[in-house]
Design a protein around this motif. Structure first.
Motif, PDB file in Angstrom:
ATOM      1  N   ASN A 183       1.375   4.095  -3.129  1.00 28.75           N
ATOM      2  CA  ASN A 183       1.113   5.508  -2.904  1.00 28.75           C
ATOM      3  C   ASN A 183       2.313   6.363  -3.283  1.00 28.75           C
ATOM      4  O   ASN A 183       2.171   7.479  -3.777  1.00 28.75           O
ATOM      5  N   ASP A 189      -5.710  -4.758  -3.980  1.00 26.17           N
ATOM      6  CA  ASP A 189      -7.138  -4.413  -4.149  1.00 26.17           C
ATOM      7  C   ASP A 189      -7.575  -3.397  -3.085  1.00 26.17           C
ATOM      8  O   ASP A 189      -8.623  -3.550  -2.444  1.00 26.17           O
ATOM      9  N   ILE A 231      -3.498   1.066  -7.766  1.00 23.73           N
ATOM     10  CA  ILE A 231      -4.346   0.912  -6.576  1.00 23.73           C
ATOM     11  C   ILE A 231      -5.388  -0.182  -6.775  1.00 23.73           C
ATOM     12  O   ILE A 231      -5.893  -0.748  -5.815  1.00 23.73           O
ATOM     13  N   THR A 232      -5.728  -0.530  -8.008  1.00 23.42           N
ATOM     14  CA  THR A 232      -6.688  -1.604  -8.265  1.00 23.42           C
ATOM     15  C   THR A 232      -6.003  -2.952  -8.465  1.00 23.42           C
ATOM     16  O   THR A 232      -6.679  -3.952  -8.675  1.00 23.42           O
ATOM     17  N   SER A 282       0.827  -1.204   0.000  1.00 23.57           N
ATOM     18  CA  SER A 282       0.000   0.000   0.000  1.00 23.57           C
ATOM     19  C   SER A 282       0.866   1.260   0.000  1.00 23.57           C
ATOM     20  O   SER A 282       0.628   2.192  -0.777  1.00 23.57           O
ATOM     21  N   ARG A 288     -16.650  -6.464  -9.150  1.00 23.56           N
ATOM     22  CA  ARG A 288     -15.293  -6.356  -9.690  1.00 23.56           C
ATOM     23  C   ARG A 288     -14.396  -7.545  -9.371  1.00 23.56           C
ATOM     24  O   ARG A 288     -13.662  -8.022 -10.237  1.00 23.56           O
ATOM     25  N   ASP A 312      -8.847  -0.518  -3.219  1.00 22.97           N
ATOM     26  CA  ASP A 312     -10.110   0.189  -3.407  1.00 22.97           C
ATOM     27  C   ASP A 312     -11.285  -0.566  -2.784  1.00 22.97           C
ATOM     28  O   ASP A 312     -12.364   0.003  -2.600  1.00 22.97           O
ATOM     29  N   LEU A 313     -11.078  -1.840  -2.431  1.00 22.34           N
ATOM     30  CA  LEU A 313     -12.141  -2.641  -1.815  1.00 22.34           C
ATOM     31  C   LEU A 313     -11.859  -2.956  -0.346  1.00 22.34           C
ATOM     32  O   LEU A 313     -12.578  -3.760   0.258  1.00 22.34           O
ATOM     33  N   ARG A 314     -10.864  -2.336   0.246  1.00 25.37           N
ATOM     34  CA  ARG A 314     -10.531  -2.610   1.641  1.00 25.37           C
ATOM     35  C   ARG A 314     -11.690  -2.265   2.580  1.00 25.37           C
ATOM     36  O   ARG A 314     -11.969  -2.985   3.532  1.00 25.37           O
ATOM     37  N   ASN A 315     -12.390  -1.189   2.307  1.00 24.05           N
ATOM     38  CA  ASN A 315     -13.519  -0.788   3.158  1.00 24.05           C
ATOM     39  C   ASN A 315     -14.783  -1.582   2.864  1.00 24.05           C
ATOM     40  O   ASN A 315     -15.815  -1.380   3.504  1.00 24.05           O
TER      41      ASN A 315
END
Length: 382
Positions: free
Chosen positions: A186, A276, A194-195, A182, A267, A278-281
């Motif tokens: 960044n 992945d 990020i995907t 991560s 997705r 963008d799907l952590r939350n």
């Protein structure tokens, strides 16, 4: 063989002892004068392995079949790959443990019908007594799989120096690699990364007998025991009730594509992965499920790690049967990859095959293959 016997071997041998260095000791009477104080002499007779020819009718051929008694009959193992014995481990565990040589490990990775191969794998001797095997199936770009290939082993090695519980080591390593990835993405100028994500299935073999596996995603680990496929991992997909509930509790949702496959937020086909972000939350996590197992080299033929390019098209027992018909793990890895391609896989396909003591023992396992076979029985979740 007792630990005491192994200790005696250690005093007159190096760290490895070949099978032909093991002797059976017998006490045989030798009369000097008839019926008066018989003396005894110590005679050493070598124990012959299954690969050596013996005359029929000897005590090594009890059924007069012309075939020598196998190592199984002596309570050890029946191995068609002649490997030395790991003396330190054998003494520690009180049983004979063969050395697993990396030169014997088979592996193959085919691109399939994809534009690039996002699968990665690694085989190495991580420490003096721990071997490392890993497969990573990247998606959304190769960044996550590349990162795991480069750094996962280093994270594990650092943790092993402080912690002896290998299951705990692997759990921490997966989370630390995910966190480091991560930060790396960044810092990197590649914003689309990020995907990117990857499955990860890692196996550690300590002292030739303690096998520990950790996994996220739908890459798999399987052990061939007594000719049967023993699954060591369970796919992390939205079809699993526990995984689906976590996704929903976190605010994510499940949709199904045109093939009837469930996806997280339309997705991702898995509920755990490294990357992945963008799907952590939405409930997608990097925490692996782990499994520890003690090998029985008399029954365990090999370990297999595969990505879903193979899993999607061949079930675990089928993979086990095909490998059992091969003479060499390297030949077997190539055959499985080609078999998956012939059966119609479109994805990248990667496999690692690690031979154990019973390699080649189950060649007579039932196996019948046909290109008109039912794909339903060989689906993703078989």
């Amino acid at each position: 063989m007792s630990a005491a016997c192994l200790a005696r071997l250690a005093r007159c041998s190096g760290p490895y002892v070949g099978r032909h260095g093991i002797f059976q000791t017998a006490v045989v009477p030798h009369s000097v004068q008839k019926d008066i104080n018989p003396q005894f002499t110590i005679v050493q007779r070598p124990i012959y392995s299954p690969s050596e020819q013996r005359q029929s009718g000897t005590r090594f051929d009890p059924d007069s079949s012309g075939h020598p008694t196998t190592w199984d009959s002596f309570g050890i193992w029946d191995n068609r790959i002649d490997e030395p014995i790991l003396l330190p481990s054998s003494i520690r565990y009180g049983k004979l443990i063969p050395k697993v040589s990396l030169s014997r490990v088979g592996h193959a990775s085919l691109i399939g019908q994809r534009k690039e191969n996002e699968d990665r794998f690694q085989v190495s001797e991580m420490t003096d007594n721990i071997l490392y095997f890993a497969v990573f199936d990247g998606h959304g770009g190769p960044e996550a799989a590349d990162y795991c290939e480069k750094y996962m082993e280093a994270f594990i090695k650092d943790l092993v120096a402080k912690e002896s519980n290998l299951e705990l080591v692997l759990s921490k390593a997966f989370l630390e690699v995910d966190k480091a990835l991560s930060k790396n993405l960044n810092i990197s100028s590649d914003v689309p990364g990020i995907t990117a994500g990857t499955t990860a299935t890692v196996a550690l073999l300590r002292d030739g007998i303690e096998l520990v596996v950790a996994s996220v995603g739908d890459s798999r680990a399987m052990l061939c025991r007594k000719g049967k496929a023993l699954k060591l991992t369970v796919d992390h997909t939205p079809e699993r009730k526990d995984e689906k509930e976590r996704i929903k509790r976190s605010g994510g949702f499940i949709t199904w594509n045109s093939l009837g496959q469930p996806n997280v937020n339309g997705r991702l086909a898995m509920t755990r992965s490294i990357g992945d972000f963008d799907l952590r939350n939405m409930g997608v996590i990097a925490e692996p499920e782990t499994k520890r197992i003690s090998l029985h080299h008399v029954h365990d033929a090999f370990l297999v790690l595969t990505t879903d390019g193979i899993n999607f098209i061949m079930n675990s027992q089928e993979i086990c049967n095909v490998i059992n018909q091969c003479n060499d793990p390297r030949e077997a890895a190539q055959r499985i990859s080609e078999q998956a391609a012939q059966y119609g896989t479109e994805d990248n396909s990667t496999i690692i095959i690690v031979p154990f003591g019973a390699w080649g023992k189950f060649k007579n396992s039932d196996s019948s293959f046909s290109f008109s076979r039912s794909f339903v029985s060989s689906g993703r979740f078989a």
